[in-house]
Motif scaffolding. Structure first.
Motif, PDB file in Angstrom:
ATOM      1  N   GLY A   1       0.976  -1.264   0.076  1.00  0.00           N
ATOM      2  CA  GLY A   1       0.077   0.096   0.086  1.00  0.00           C
ATOM      3  C   GLY A   1       0.936   1.227  -0.008  1.00  0.00           C
ATOM      4  N   LEU A   2       1.794   1.238   0.818  1.00  0.00           N
ATOM      5  CA  LEU A   2       2.785   2.391   0.845  1.00  0.00           C
ATOM      6  C   LEU A   2       3.519   2.635  -0.594  1.00  0.00           C
ATOM      7  CD1 LEU A   2       4.217   4.576   2.535  1.00  0.00           C
ATOM      8  CD2 LEU A   2       5.983   2.784   3.036  1.00  0.00           C
ATOM      9  N   LEU A   3       4.145   1.616  -0.844  1.00  0.00           N
ATOM     10  CA  LEU A   3       5.004   1.572  -2.301  1.00  0.00           C
ATOM     11  C   LEU A   3       4.142   2.023  -3.490  1.00  0.00           C
ATOM     12  CD1 LEU A   3       7.413   1.015  -3.356  1.00  0.00           C
ATOM     13  CD2 LEU A   3       6.850  -1.100  -3.944  1.00  0.00           C
ATOM     14  N   VAL A   4       2.823   1.633  -3.430  1.00  0.00           N
ATOM     15  CA  VAL A   4       2.059   1.640  -4.771  1.00  0.00           C
ATOM     16  C   VAL A   4       1.314   3.290  -4.635  1.00  0.00           C
ATOM     17  CG1 VAL A   4      -0.332   1.287  -5.555  1.00  0.00           C
ATOM     18  CG2 VAL A   4       1.090  -0.615  -5.048  1.00  0.00           C
ATOM     19  N   SER A   5       1.057   3.840  -3.430  1.00  0.00           N
ATOM     20  CA  SER A   5       0.695   5.140  -3.133  1.00  0.00           C
ATOM     21  C   SER A   5       1.681   6.144  -3.440  1.00  0.00           C
ATOM     22  CB  SER A   5       0.157   5.360  -1.856  1.00  0.00           C
ATOM     23  OG  SER A   5      -0.237   6.367  -1.429  1.00  0.00           O
ATOM     24  N   ILE A   6       3.028   5.895  -2.931  1.00  0.00           N
ATOM     25  CA  ILE A   6       4.228   6.756  -3.081  1.00  0.00           C
ATOM     26  C   ILE A   6       4.591   6.974  -4.349  1.00  0.00           C
ATOM     27  CG2 ILE A   6       6.370   5.292  -2.538  1.00  0.00           C
ATOM     28  CD1 ILE A   6       7.090   7.703  -0.437  1.00  0.00           C
ATOM     29  N   LEU A   7       4.564   5.883  -5.251  1.00  0.00           N
ATOM     30  CA  LEU A   7       4.800   5.944  -6.535  1.00  0.00           C
ATOM     31  C   LEU A   7       3.904   6.269  -7.591  1.00  0.00           C
ATOM     32  CD1 LEU A   7       7.094   2.670  -6.767  1.00  0.00           C
ATOM     33  CD2 LEU A   7       7.769   4.728  -6.626  1.00  0.00           C
ATOM     34  N   LEU A   8       2.720   5.972  -7.344  1.00  0.00           N
ATOM     35  CA  LEU A   8       1.427   6.435  -8.167  1.00  0.00           C
ATOM     36  C   LEU A   8       1.036   7.941  -8.060  1.00  0.00           C
ATOM     37  CD1 LEU A   8      -0.919   5.682  -9.938  1.00  0.00           C
ATOM     38  CD2 LEU A   8      -2.228   4.994  -8.068  1.00  0.00           C
TER      39      LEU A   8
ATOM     40  N   VAL B   1      -6.526   2.979  -4.844  1.00  0.00           N
ATOM     41  CA  VAL B   1      -5.831   2.151  -5.634  1.00  0.00           C
ATOM     42  C   VAL B   1      -4.803   1.412  -4.646  1.00  0.00           C
ATOM     43  CG1 VAL B   1      -4.492   1.694  -7.387  1.00  0.00           C
ATOM     44  CG2 VAL B   1      -6.363   3.122  -7.816  1.00  0.00           C
ATOM     45  N   ALA B   2      -4.040   2.046  -3.815  1.00  0.00           N
ATOM     46  CA  ALA B   2      -3.079   1.307  -3.171  1.00  0.00           C
ATOM     47  C   ALA B   2      -3.327   0.437  -2.028  1.00  0.00           C
ATOM     48  CB  ALA B   2      -2.331   2.523  -2.422  1.00  0.00           C
ATOM     49  N   MET B   3      -4.716   1.040  -1.467  1.00  0.00           N
ATOM     50  CA  MET B   3      -5.407   0.138  -0.503  1.00  0.00           C
ATOM     51  C   MET B   3      -5.805  -1.327  -1.047  1.00  0.00           C
ATOM     52  SD  MET B   3      -8.852   1.089   1.619  1.00  0.00           S
ATOM     53  CE  MET B   3      -9.647   1.288   0.224  1.00  0.00           C
ATOM     54  N   VAL B   4      -6.458  -1.141  -2.346  1.00  0.00           N
ATOM     55  CA  VAL B   4      -7.046  -2.310  -2.664  1.00  0.00           C
ATOM     56  C   VAL B   4      -5.912  -3.276  -3.434  1.00  0.00           C
ATOM     57  CG1 VAL B   4      -8.405  -3.184  -4.783  1.00  0.00           C
ATOM     58  CG2 VAL B   4      -9.271  -1.138  -3.574  1.00  0.00           C
ATOM     59  N   VAL B   5      -4.884  -2.643  -4.170  1.00  0.00           N
ATOM     60  CA  VAL B   5      -3.546  -3.444  -4.461  1.00  0.00           C
ATOM     61  C   VAL B   5      -2.838  -4.180  -3.154  1.00  0.00           C
ATOM     62  CG1 VAL B   5      -1.435  -3.442  -5.516  1.00  0.00           C
ATOM     63  CG2 VAL B   5      -3.442  -2.055  -6.574  1.00  0.00           C
ATOM     64  N   GLY B   6      -2.755  -3.365  -2.163  1.00  0.00           N
ATOM     65  CA  GLY B   6      -1.975  -3.870  -1.143  1.00  0.00           C
ATOM     66  C   GLY B   6      -2.659  -4.951  -0.407  1.00  0.00           C
ATOM     67  N   TYR B   7      -4.260  -4.867  -0.484  1.00  0.00           N
ATOM     68  CA  TYR B   7      -5.074  -6.222   0.025  1.00  0.00           C
ATOM     69  C   TYR B   7      -4.926  -7.349  -0.535  1.00  0.00           C
ATOM     70  CZ  TYR B   7      -9.199  -8.397   1.655  1.00  0.00           C
ATOM     71  OH  TYR B   7     -10.054  -9.603   2.328  1.00  0.00           O
ATOM     72  N   PHE B   8      -5.203  -7.058  -1.919  1.00  0.00           N
ATOM     73  CA  PHE B   8      -5.042  -8.485  -2.718  1.00  0.00           C
ATOM     74  C   PHE B   8      -3.822  -9.092  -2.958  1.00  0.00           C
ATOM     75  CE2 PHE B   8      -9.299  -6.509  -3.615  1.00  0.00           C
ATOM     76  CZ  PHE B   8      -9.975  -7.851  -3.753  1.00  0.00           C
TER      77      PHE B   8
ATOM     78  N   ALA C   1      -7.061  -2.523   7.057  1.00  0.00           N
ATOM     79  CA  ALA C   1      -6.491  -1.611   7.985  1.00  0.00           C
ATOM     80  C   ALA C   1      -4.978  -1.355   7.612  1.00  0.00           C
ATOM     81  CB  ALA C   1      -6.603  -1.638   9.210  1.00  0.00           C
ATOM     82  N   ALA C   2      -4.167  -2.200   7.226  1.00  0.00           N
ATOM     83  CA  ALA C   2      -2.750  -2.108   6.968  1.00  0.00           C
ATOM     84  C   ALA C   2      -2.566  -1.556   5.908  1.00  0.00           C
ATOM     85  CB  ALA C   2      -2.135  -3.317   7.317  1.00  0.00           C
ATOM     86  N   ALA C   3      -3.179  -2.115   4.867  1.00  0.00           N
ATOM     87  CA  ALA C   3      -3.012  -1.702   3.577  1.00  0.00           C
ATOM     88  C   ALA C   3      -3.431   0.004   3.359  1.00  0.00           C
ATOM     89  CB  ALA C   3      -4.123  -2.454   2.499  1.00  0.00           C
ATOM     90  N   ALA C   4      -4.507   0.229   4.032  1.00  0.00           N
ATOM     91  CA  ALA C   4      -5.203   1.573   4.080  1.00  0.00           C
ATOM     92  C   ALA C   4      -4.118   2.789   4.774  1.00  0.00           C
ATOM     93  CB  ALA C   4      -6.334   1.687   4.603  1.00  0.00           C
ATOM     94  N   THR C   5      -3.311   2.028   5.787  1.00  0.00           N
ATOM     95  CA  THR C   5      -2.583   3.050   6.636  1.00  0.00           C
ATOM     96  C   THR C   5      -1.294   3.157   5.726  1.00  0.00           C
ATOM     97  OG1 THR C   5      -3.307   1.762   8.517  1.00  0.00           O
ATOM     98  CG2 THR C   5      -1.153   2.999   8.642  1.00  0.00           C
ATOM     99  N   GLY C   6      -0.816   1.966   4.935  1.00  0.00           N
ATOM    100  CA  GLY C   6       0.380   2.218   4.186  1.00  0.00           C
ATOM    101  C   GLY C   6       0.088   3.233   2.998  1.00  0.00           C
ATOM    102  N   ALA C   7      -1.244   3.277   2.508  1.00  0.00           N
ATOM    103  CA  ALA C   7      -1.713   3.966   1.455  1.00  0.00           C
ATOM    104  C   ALA C   7      -1.347   5.494   1.807  1.00  0.00           C
ATOM    105  CB  ALA C   7      -2.968   3.669   0.980  1.00  0.00           C
ATOM    106  N   CYS C   8      -2.089   5.791   2.979  1.00  0.00           N
ATOM    107  CA  CYS C   8      -2.149   7.116   3.628  1.00  0.00           C
ATOM    108  C   CYS C   8      -0.841   7.969   3.905  1.00  0.00           C
ATOM    109  CB  CYS C   8      -2.853   7.016   4.985  1.00  0.00           C
ATOM    110  SG  CYS C   8      -4.695   6.977   4.748  1.00  0.00           S
ATOM    111  N   ILE C   9       0.056   7.017   4.305  1.00  0.00           N
ATOM    112  CA  ILE C   9       1.499   7.399   4.602  1.00  0.00           C
ATOM    113  C   ILE C   9       2.259   7.687   3.283  1.00  0.00           C
ATOM    114  CG2 ILE C   9       3.648   6.641   5.413  1.00  0.00           C
ATOM    115  CD1 ILE C   9       2.283   5.128   7.676  1.00  0.00           C
TER     116      ILE C   9
END
Length: 360
Positions: free
Chosen positions: A11-18, A59-66, A236-244
Motif C-alpha cells: 500500500g505504501l509503495l503503490v501510493s508513493i509511486l502512483l 488504488v494502493a489500499m485495494v492493491v495492497g490487500y489483494f 486497515a494495514a493496506a489503507a495505513t500504508g496508502a495514507c502514509i
C-alpha cells in the motif's frame, strides 16, 4: 502477521509511486482545486493544485490487500479474501466513487460545489444501505456475520439490539457522519491524511489483538466475537500504508489534495472498521479529532442560526486557529498530536476493558 506487513508495504509503495504520476496527469488535464471565496485568504495561493489524489489511496489500499492474499495463496497458506474484508473495501471504494464524481463536477464547472445535496445524499445512501445489508449476511461456521445487530463498545452490548431496519438506518447515519467528519478535517495540507493513518494504524492493532483472542482456546468471556479480525487488520494495514505514501506528497506544501475522493473513502473505511470490529462507540474516542472537527461545524451553524453570532472565527475548527494567527504547519502538527493522543487513549480503553474481563 506477514500478511499485515505485506499489505502495509505494498500500500505504501503503490501510493508513493502512483501519486506523482497522478500529479502530472491531473495537472496536465487542469484538474485543479477550487478554493472557497469565504475561506482563509492564505489558501488562495492553493488554487489550481491538483486534486482527486484520493484515487491513489484507494488504488494502493485495494492493491495492497489483494497482493497480501495472492502471496498467501502462492504459499498455499489460504489467501481467500474474507466477507468482512470485502464488505469494508466495498464501502470505502463505493464512497470514493461518490467523492470522485463530486470532485470531477467541481473541476468541470470550475466551482467549489460538486454534486448537489440530493445526488450526494442518494449516493451515500445507496452505498451505506447496501453495505449494511451485506454486513449482516455471510455467516461463517460459527454463525458470525461481518456486522452485529447489537450496538458495540469493545464488545457487543447485549442490552441494545437493533431490529434489522433500525440497524440499516444506524449504519447509514454512522457512515454519513464519519465520511463527513473526515471531509471536514481535510482542509489543511496533510491534516486528514496524517490523522487517518493514525486511526487506521490503531485499527490494525485492535483487529490483530482480536484475532489473537478469538474464542478458542481463550476463556469465552475474554474472547472477541468478531468475524475475520485478521483480514480486517490486513485491510486497515493496506489503507495505513496508502495514507502514509500519499502523505509524502500531500504534506505542506501539498503538491496534490485527496479531495472528496479520498476523504469520503477514508471516512467510510473508519465507519466500516468500527462496525465490523464491534467498536462503534470506541471509534468516537479513536477518531476524536474527526469528531471534534464535525461537532465544531454543527455548533457553529446552531449558534449562528440562534444568535446570528459566530462562536468560532471560522469552522471547521482548524480554520479558527489559522485566523487566530497560527501558522498552517503549526495547526497541522498540533492537530496530529491531538489525533495521536485520541488513538492512544482509545487503545488504552480497549486494553483496560480486556484486563477487566480477564481479571473479573
Amino acid at each position: 502477521m506477514i500478511s499485515i506487513l505485506i499489505a502495509a508495504s505494498v500500500g505504501l509503495l503503490v501510493s508513493i509511486l502512483l501519486t506523482p504520476y497522478l500529479i502530472r496527469v491531473f495537472a496536465k488535464q487542469g484538474f485543479g482545486q477550487e478554493i472557497r471565496e469565504e475561506g482563509p485568504q492564505g489558501h488562495r495561493s492553493k488554487r489550481g493544485t491538483p486534486t482527486m489524489g484520493g484515487v491513489a489511496i484507494i488504488v494502493a489500499m485495494v492493491v495492497g490487500y489483494f497482493t497480501a492474499h495472492l502471496l498467501r495463496f502462492a504459499l498455499a497458506d489460504g489467501g481467500v479474501p474474507s466477507a468482512s474484508g470485502l464488505v469494508v473495501l466495498y464501502l470505502a471504494v463505493g464512497l470514493g466513487v461518490v467523492g470522485f464524481l463530486d470532485d470531477f463536477i467541481k473541476i468541470r464547472k470550475q466551482r467549489n460545489l460538486g454534486l448537489n445535496k440530493t445526488s450526494k445524499l442518494v449516493g451515500q445512501l445507496v452505498i451505506a444501505v447496501s453495505f449494511a445489508i451485506l454486513a449482516i449476511n455471510f455467516a461463517d461456521d460459527n454463525g458470525l456475520t461481518p456486522a452485529s445487530l447489537q450496538l458495540s463498545y469493545v464488545r457487543d452490548l447485549a442490552l441494545i439490539t437493533f431490529p434489522v431496519p433500525v440497524f440499516i438506518i444506524f449504519c447509514y447515519l454512522l457512515i454519513s457522519a464519519w465520511s463527513n467528519a473526515v471531509n471536514f478535517t481535510d482542509g489543511l495540507d496533510g491534516l486528514a491524511g496524517g490523522a487517518s493513518a493514525m486511526v487506521l494504524g490503531t485499527y490494525v492493532v485492535i483487529s490483530f489483538w482480536q484475532a489473537r483472542l478469538s474464542c478458542t482456546p481463550v476463556p469465552q468471556d475474554a474472547c472477541y466475537h468478531v468475524r475475520d479480525p485478521l483480514d480486517l487488520a490486513v485491510v486497515a494495514a493496506a489503507a495505513t500504508g496508502a495514507c502514509i505514501g500519499f502523505l509524502w506528497w500531500n504534506a505542506a506544501p501539498a503538491k496534490i489534495f485527496m479531495g472528496d475522493t479520498g476523504s469520503l473513502a477514508l471516512g467510510g473505511l473508519v465507519a466500516g472498521l468500527s462496525v465490523t470490529t464491534r467498536t462503534e462507540l470506541l471509534a468516537i474516542v479513536i477518531g476524536g479529532l474527526f469528531v471534534v472537527e464535525m461537532v465544531s461545524v454543527v455548533i457553529q451553524i446552531a449558534v449562528f442560526r440562534t444568535t446570528r453570532r459566530r462562536l468560532f472565527r471560522m469552522a471547521p475548527f482548524h480554520h479558527h486557529f489559522e485566523l487566530a494567527g497560527w501558522a498552517e504547519t503549526t495547526v497541522i502538527i498540533r492537530f496530529w498530536l491531538l489525533a495521536g493522543i485520541c488513538c492512544m487513549f482509545g487503545l488504552g480503553l480497549f486494553y483496560s476493558e480486556q484486563l477487566s474481563v480477564v481479571g473479573g
